[in-house]
Design a protein around this motif. Sequence first.
Motif, mmCIF file in Angstrom:
data_model
loop_
_atom_site.group_PDB
_atom_site.id
_atom_site.type_symbol
_atom_site.label_atom_id
_atom_site.label_comp_id
_atom_site.label_asym_id
_atom_site.label_seq_id
_atom_site.Cartn_x
_atom_site.Cartn_y
_atom_site.Cartn_z
ATOM 1 N N UNK A 38 0.834 -1.206 0.000
ATOM 2 C CA UNK A 38 0.000 0.000 0.000
ATOM 3 C C UNK A 38 0.866 1.252 0.000
ATOM 4 N N UNK A 39 1.988 1.222 0.701
ATOM 5 C CA UNK A 39 2.930 2.349 0.663
ATOM 6 C C UNK A 39 3.359 2.641 -0.770
ATOM 7 N N UNK A 40 3.707 1.593 -1.510
ATOM 8 C CA UNK A 40 4.150 1.782 -2.893
ATOM 9 C C UNK A 40 3.039 2.372 -3.750
ATOM 10 N N UNK A 41 1.817 1.915 -3.570
ATOM 11 C CA UNK A 41 0.699 2.460 -4.342
ATOM 12 C C UNK A 41 0.458 3.939 -4.013
ATOM 13 N N UNK A 42 0.542 4.305 -2.747
ATOM 14 C CA UNK A 42 0.322 5.707 -2.376
ATOM 15 C C UNK A 42 1.445 6.603 -2.880
ATOM 16 N N UNK A 46 13.723 -9.418 -2.560
ATOM 17 C CA UNK A 46 14.221 -10.669 -3.140
ATOM 18 C C UNK A 46 13.303 -11.865 -2.914
ATOM 19 N N UNK A 47 12.020 -11.608 -2.809
ATOM 20 C CA UNK A 47 11.047 -12.700 -2.864
ATOM 21 C C UNK A 47 10.335 -12.664 -4.211
ATOM 22 N N UNK A 48 9.825 -13.795 -4.625
ATOM 23 C CA UNK A 48 8.999 -13.823 -5.836
ATOM 24 C C UNK A 48 7.626 -13.258 -5.503
ATOM 25 N N UNK A 49 6.861 -12.919 -6.545
ATOM 26 C CA UNK A 49 5.515 -12.397 -6.318
ATOM 27 C C UNK A 49 4.659 -13.387 -5.523
ATOM 28 N N UNK A 51 -0.600 -16.031 -1.670
ATOM 29 C CA UNK A 51 0.363 -15.690 -2.709
ATOM 30 C C UNK A 51 -0.209 -15.592 -4.103
ATOM 31 N N UNK A 52 -1.540 -15.548 -4.216
ATOM 32 C CA UNK A 52 -2.196 -15.401 -5.517
ATOM 33 C C UNK A 52 -2.587 -13.940 -5.696
ATOM 34 N N UNK A 53 -2.078 -13.301 -6.722
ATOM 35 C CA UNK A 53 -2.213 -11.858 -6.864
ATOM 36 C C UNK A 53 -2.878 -11.460 -8.177
ATOM 37 N N UNK A 54 -3.215 -10.175 -8.264
ATOM 38 C CA UNK A 54 -3.827 -9.649 -9.468
ATOM 39 C C UNK A 54 -2.780 -9.433 -10.553
ATOM 40 N N UNK A 55 -3.247 -9.179 -11.766
ATOM 41 C CA UNK A 55 -2.324 -8.942 -12.886
ATOM 42 C C UNK A 55 -1.502 -7.681 -12.685
ATOM 43 N N UNK A 56 -1.965 -6.773 -11.856
ATOM 44 C CA UNK A 56 -1.263 -5.516 -11.631
ATOM 45 C C UNK A 56 -0.090 -5.650 -10.662
ATOM 46 N N UNK A 57 -0.004 -6.787 -9.977
ATOM 47 C CA UNK A 57 0.993 -6.912 -8.915
ATOM 48 C C UNK A 57 2.416 -7.049 -9.447
ATOM 49 N N UNK A 58 2.619 -7.880 -10.456
ATOM 50 C CA UNK A 58 3.967 -8.088 -10.986
ATOM 51 C C UNK A 58 4.583 -6.790 -11.519
ATOM 52 N N UNK A 59 3.866 -5.983 -12.332
ATOM 53 C CA UNK A 59 4.451 -4.703 -12.757
ATOM 54 C C UNK A 59 4.756 -3.761 -11.588
ATOM 55 N N UNK A 60 3.899 -3.774 -10.574
ATOM 56 C CA UNK A 60 4.151 -2.949 -9.396
ATOM 57 C C UNK A 60 5.452 -3.358 -8.720
ATOM 58 N N UNK A 83 7.942 -5.013 -10.087
ATOM 59 C CA UNK A 83 9.072 -4.769 -10.986
ATOM 60 C C UNK A 83 9.558 -3.329 -10.852
ATOM 61 N N UNK A 84 8.611 -2.393 -10.773
ATOM 62 C CA UNK A 84 8.980 -0.996 -10.588
ATOM 63 C C UNK A 84 9.609 -0.777 -9.213
ATOM 64 N N UNK A 85 9.033 -1.366 -8.202
ATOM 65 C CA UNK A 85 9.525 -1.220 -6.834
ATOM 66 C C UNK A 85 10.966 -1.703 -6.700
ATOM 67 N N UNK A 86 11.299 -2.795 -7.393
ATOM 68 C CA UNK A 86 12.610 -3.424 -7.214
ATOM 69 C C UNK A 86 13.626 -3.024 -8.274
ATOM 70 N N UNK A 87 13.254 -2.160 -9.205
ATOM 71 C CA UNK A 87 14.100 -1.923 -10.378
ATOM 72 C C UNK A 87 15.486 -1.393 -10.007
#
Length: 257
Positions: A26-30, A80-83, A232-241, A243-247
Amino acid sequence: MTVEPSGENADLAAYVLRLGDDALVLCQRLCALVTRAPTIEEDLALANIALDLLGHARTLLAYSGRLDGTGRGEDELAYHRTERQFRNVLLVEFAPADFAVTVARQLVYAHYSTLLWSALEKSRDATLAAFGARAAREVEYHRMHADQWTVRLGRGTAESHRRMQAGLDLVWPYTAELFETDALAERLDADGTAVAPARLRQEWERGITAVLDDARLTLPKPSWRATGGRDGLHTEEFAPLMAEFRSVRLQYPGGTW
């Protein structure tokens, strides 16, 4: 190779990790909404709420790493965890298309987290109890902020009322997951370490209903409910989020600032 938590503290480590993941995502989204809010003051308000949540995430992830026997620190758990290894509820991860959706999500999450941290002040785990006492004071501001915006939009113009109601209708199916109680939460609830989320729902509904009545808004009646985030089951929007967070971290491994 994936290192799994083990030992007598595995349950508490997993529970704390869930709460840390909620705060981190939620921090990342805000943070992504800063410069996109209706006013400069609201940019600052959202940034301050995000900073509180970042502090919560850092403390909780670090504590989970100390408990689970794997030796992982907060950065390793964050980056360093997977989605599939993230255990946040789905509510916190989707990208709102409208400011009213952000307000609706903040409303339901802040009322939940205020009750959660207040309850955890009574945890028999001294570290979790101390953190709960601190976090409860901080999220009380988050709740007040969301309440005020909900009323402002609900009682504003016809358009603001329409958007706020639409935001609530969109968010509402995701709220059920906040109160799902599994075997892990039941075990920790039974021994006084944690609180089963289902026990918070009635008071949460009373608080939310009071705000919506004041805002002249209608309590939604969803036809479906979101679930799966804790597994650990997430929406399609989670992986791009993520990826940006960890770039930056992945571009410059071991980098320091």
